[in-house]
Design an enzyme around this catalytic site. Structure first.
Site, PDB file in Angstrom:
ATOM      1  N   ASP A 168      78.953 108.331  81.243  1.00  0.00           N
ATOM      2  CA  ASP A 168      77.849 106.949  80.344  1.00  0.00           C
ATOM      3  C   ASP A 168      77.245 108.983  80.024  1.00  0.00           C
ATOM      4  O   ASP A 168      77.444 109.837  80.104  1.00  0.00           O
ATOM      5  CB  ASP A 168      76.434 107.100  81.308  1.00  0.00           C
ATOM      6  CG  ASP A 168      75.329 106.479  80.178  1.00  0.00           C
ATOM      7  OD1 ASP A 168      76.140 105.869  79.161  1.00  0.00           O
ATOM      8  OD2 ASP A 168      74.749 106.475  80.409  1.00  0.00           O
ATOM      9  N   ILE A 171      70.998 111.634  75.824  1.00  0.00           N
ATOM     10  CA  ILE A 171      70.276 112.860  75.371  1.00  0.00           C
ATOM     11  C   ILE A 171      69.246 112.561  75.674  1.00  0.00           C
ATOM     12  O   ILE A 171      68.147 111.970  76.196  1.00  0.00           O
ATOM     13  CB  ILE A 171      69.993 112.559  73.290  1.00  0.00           C
ATOM     14  CG1 ILE A 171      70.835 112.211  73.063  1.00  0.00           C
ATOM     15  CG2 ILE A 171      68.801 114.199  73.126  1.00  0.00           C
ATOM     16  CD1 ILE A 171      71.055 112.461  71.506  1.00  0.00           C
ATOM     17  N   HIS A 172      68.512 114.132  75.928  1.00  0.00           N
ATOM     18  CA  HIS A 172      67.446 114.425  77.607  1.00  0.00           C
ATOM     19  C   HIS A 172      67.105 115.565  76.433  1.00  0.00           C
ATOM     20  O   HIS A 172      67.673 116.633  76.005  1.00  0.00           O
ATOM     21  CB  HIS A 172      67.333 114.667  78.212  1.00  0.00           C
ATOM     22  CG  HIS A 172      68.378 113.041  79.026  1.00  0.00           C
ATOM     23  ND1 HIS A 172      66.801 112.167  79.441  1.00  0.00           N
ATOM     24  CD2 HIS A 172      69.466 112.868  79.405  1.00  0.00           C
ATOM     25  CE1 HIS A 172      68.563 110.708  80.454  1.00  0.00           C
ATOM     26  NE2 HIS A 172      69.313 111.859  80.035  1.00  0.00           N
ATOM     27  N   ARG A 173      65.720 115.742  76.714  1.00  0.00           N
ATOM     28  CA  ARG A 173      65.437 117.259  76.059  1.00  0.00           C
ATOM     29  C   ARG A 173      65.762 118.256  77.611  1.00  0.00           C
ATOM     30  O   ARG A 173      65.208 117.904  78.405  1.00  0.00           O
ATOM     31  CB  ARG A 173      63.500 116.408  75.805  1.00  0.00           C
ATOM     32  CG  ARG A 173      62.467 117.650  77.062  1.00  0.00           C
ATOM     33  CD  ARG A 173      61.333 116.786  76.671  1.00  0.00           C
ATOM     34  NE  ARG A 173      60.279 117.146  77.426  1.00  0.00           N
ATOM     35  CZ  ARG A 173      59.351 116.544  77.944  1.00  0.00           C
ATOM     36  NH1 ARG A 173      59.050 115.487  77.401  1.00  0.00           N
ATOM     37  NH2 ARG A 173      58.520 116.981  79.370  1.00  0.00           N
ATOM     38  N   GLU A 236      78.595 104.824  76.830  1.00  0.00           N
ATOM     39  CA  GLU A 236      78.194 104.388  75.426  1.00  0.00           C
ATOM     40  C   GLU A 236      79.106 105.193  74.260  1.00  0.00           C
ATOM     41  O   GLU A 236      79.337 104.822  73.085  1.00  0.00           O
ATOM     42  CB  GLU A 236      76.644 105.141  75.350  1.00  0.00           C
ATOM     43  CG  GLU A 236      75.770 103.864  75.407  1.00  0.00           C
ATOM     44  CD  GLU A 236      75.176 104.416  76.565  1.00  0.00           C
ATOM     45  OE1 GLU A 236      74.172 103.432  76.990  1.00  0.00           O
ATOM     46  OE2 GLU A 236      76.052 105.041  77.237  1.00  0.00           O
ATOM     47  N   GLU A 292      56.509 114.653  70.517  1.00  0.00           N
ATOM     48  CA  GLU A 292      57.735 113.874  70.610  1.00  0.00           C
ATOM     49  C   GLU A 292      57.079 112.831  70.157  1.00  0.00           C
ATOM     50  O   GLU A 292      56.711 112.966  69.621  1.00  0.00           O
ATOM     51  CB  GLU A 292      57.049 113.253  72.185  1.00  0.00           C
ATOM     52  CG  GLU A 292      57.630 113.932  73.474  1.00  0.00           C
ATOM     53  CD  GLU A 292      59.151 113.556  74.157  1.00  0.00           C
ATOM     54  OE1 GLU A 292      59.933 113.601  73.074  1.00  0.00           O
ATOM     55  OE2 GLU A 292      59.163 114.221  74.852  1.00  0.00           O
TER      56      GLU A 292
END
Length: 495
Positions: A168, A171-173, A236, A292
């Site tokens: 999979d 997107i993460h910070r 995805e 954010e």
């Protein structure tokens, strides 16, 4: 709808297209400091979204070609910060975007693995090399002077579940914490890679992960799909493959048992270490992470995971792609999958009634949508509210739904507010659903804000029904004007 999406299979393909679109890409060779200054500049050029005003909405993407402290480094920001630009790059109109993207969910094209040399692996830096240092290799910016550190904001994180073998992308910070260490924030229960990391921890093994930075537009947009549209185990990248009408090509990483995106500009290879947590602002001690999507500085987490980096690979003269957390770029990356998910569920339940949907920028692409609903006959009265309930089911983090008729321009906030002012009464057209889980970054959902709130992230979902009752449509017809071509009088109008 055009059929030319296969032409854009890399970030550089997308930039080549923008070069021929007036006003969509600007470049500068003026030196810029990646620590807050770069984002401070782009705020005025095209950030938009929920960024503090003044900011420019729907401005061009910007390439910084002279980054202080880095030789031959380039940073691109704002590629997806315009819905019109995104539509052009994906080969459709702005209004068609949700339908086009959702149709790709139903016709996935799985990624393909290639053998041999890949553009993303032309240059290889191993963590065992003398002098290896992420802060010197990656021109990652900070958004503001109080950020916890340099952030990777557009990294496509790719991993494989230890049990199922299914992969999979999300997107993460990620914040650079040391010469070979990143912190990665995985919201509990919200993203698939978080579930993978938790399972790897239960097994007591590290989770290999690749982070591909600088890819074609279809990938970051489709990577933001969430359950229930894409449940655990749904890759995805297959939606991106359908959207670009060509499989996303992957290549085996050089130091870990995982794959990376072939045409990426940079790839970070590493492992999420089980049982180790990182204080996000351990070096800055500001108490903040980065801005954010709601527009506020994110609170630094003391529960970040540790990503131990094994290698960084990249193309020749690579491009660091980044975004500002609350910018219009986030609105489109988060909002378009939101719209597609909602469109798909409502279209199944009541075909042809939803004629438009927009995840409004004021909600960062997550908190609020405007639904344009067509009442075909008297039996459709009330179904517009059912559509709003379906929207909440399709995207659980959604907080507000505004319902309008088909004569309202959903992309024009003034027109939506016109409907609110002329087709809405607060005592009869508001539907509230209190005590429902929404999004933990909504500060008005904190128990300190409302003592009746049981936990952070529990909100009141609200429907604003600004549609005209079917039997009263004749009383709400807008004044119509003669159709003319104004270019007869102003030949350069719209050029």
């Amino acid at each position: 709808m055009s059929n030319n999406r296969t032409e854009i299979l890399s970030l550089r393909d997308a930039l080549a297209v923008l070069e021929h679109m007036p006003g969509q890409l600007v470049r500068t060779k003026v030196p810029v400091n990646p620590e807050a200054e770069l984002s401070g500049v782009y705020r005025h050029v095209g950030a938009g979204g929920t960024v503090m005003r003044p900011t420019q909405v729907d401005g061009p993407a910007m390439m910084f070609e002279n980054i202080e402290g880095f030789d031959n480094a380039r940073v691109l920001i704002g590629l997806l910060a315009s819905r019109k630009r995104v539509a052009k790059l994906l080969g459709c109109t702005m209004k068609e975007l949700p339908k086009v993207i959702y149709n790709c969910v139903n016709t996935p094209v799985p990624p393909a693995t290639i053998e041999g040399e890949a553009p993303c692996q032309r240059i290889i830096h191993r963590a065992t090399d003398e002098g290896f240092d992420l802060k010197k290799l990656l021109p990652a910016p900070t958004n503001t002077p109080v950020d916890a550190g340099p952030y990777i904001t557009m990294g496509m994180c790719y991993a494989t579940h230890p049990d199922t073998g299914r992969s999979d992308v999300t997107i993460h910070r990620m914040c650079i914490q040391g010469k070979d260490e990143l912190s990665i924030f995985l919201q509990p229960g919200s993203r698939h890679i978080g579930a993978m990391a938790e399972r790897a921890t239960e097994l007591g093994v590290p989770l290999p992960i690749s982070v591909s930075i600088g890819v074609d537009p279809a990938i970051p947009i489709t990577s933001c799909f969430e359950p229930p549209t894409t449940p655990l185990g749904y890759d995805e990248l297959a939606i991106a493959g359908a959207l670009r009408q060509h499989p996303v090509e992957l290549v085996q990483c050089v130091t870990i048992r995982e794959k990376a995106i072939v045409n990426a500009e940079y790839v970070i290879e590493g492992e999420i270490i089980p049982g180790v947590k990182v204080v996000e602002d351990q070096h800055s001690h500001t108490g903040y992470a980065m801005p954010e999507f709601p527009g506020y500085n994110g609170v630094a987490s003391d529960e970040c995971w540790l990503l131990k980096v094994k290698a960084v690979t990249h193309r020749l003269h690579p491009i660091m792609q980044t975004c500002i957390g609350p910018s219009e770029e986030h609105v489109n990356m988060a909002g378009l999958p939101t719209e597609a998910s909602i469109y798909g569920l409502i279209e199944k339940a009541m075909p042809g009634r939803l004629t438009g949907i927009y995840a409004h920028r004021s909600g960062g692409g997550k908190y609020m949508v405007v639904l344009q609903f067509h009442k075909k006959d008297h039996a459709d009265e009330g179904r517009q509210r059912q559509a709003a309930l379906l929207a909440f089911s399709a995207f659980p983090e959604l907080k507000h739904v505004i319902l309008v008729d088909e004569d309202v321009d959903i992309f024009d906030t003034s027109d939506v507010l016109w409907a609110l002012n002329t087709r809405f009464q607060g005592d009869r057209d508001i539907i509230t659903i209190p005590g429902v889980r929404c999004h933990p970054l909504d500060r008005s959902s904190y128990p300190d804000y409302n003592p009746n709130t049981r936990d952070i992230g529990i909100s009141c979902k609200t429907i604003f029904d600004c549609t005209v009752p079917f039997d009263m449509k004749h009383l709400f017809e807008r004044a119509s004007f003669m159709e003319v071509d104004p270019k007869k009088w102003l030949p350069h109008l719209g050029d």
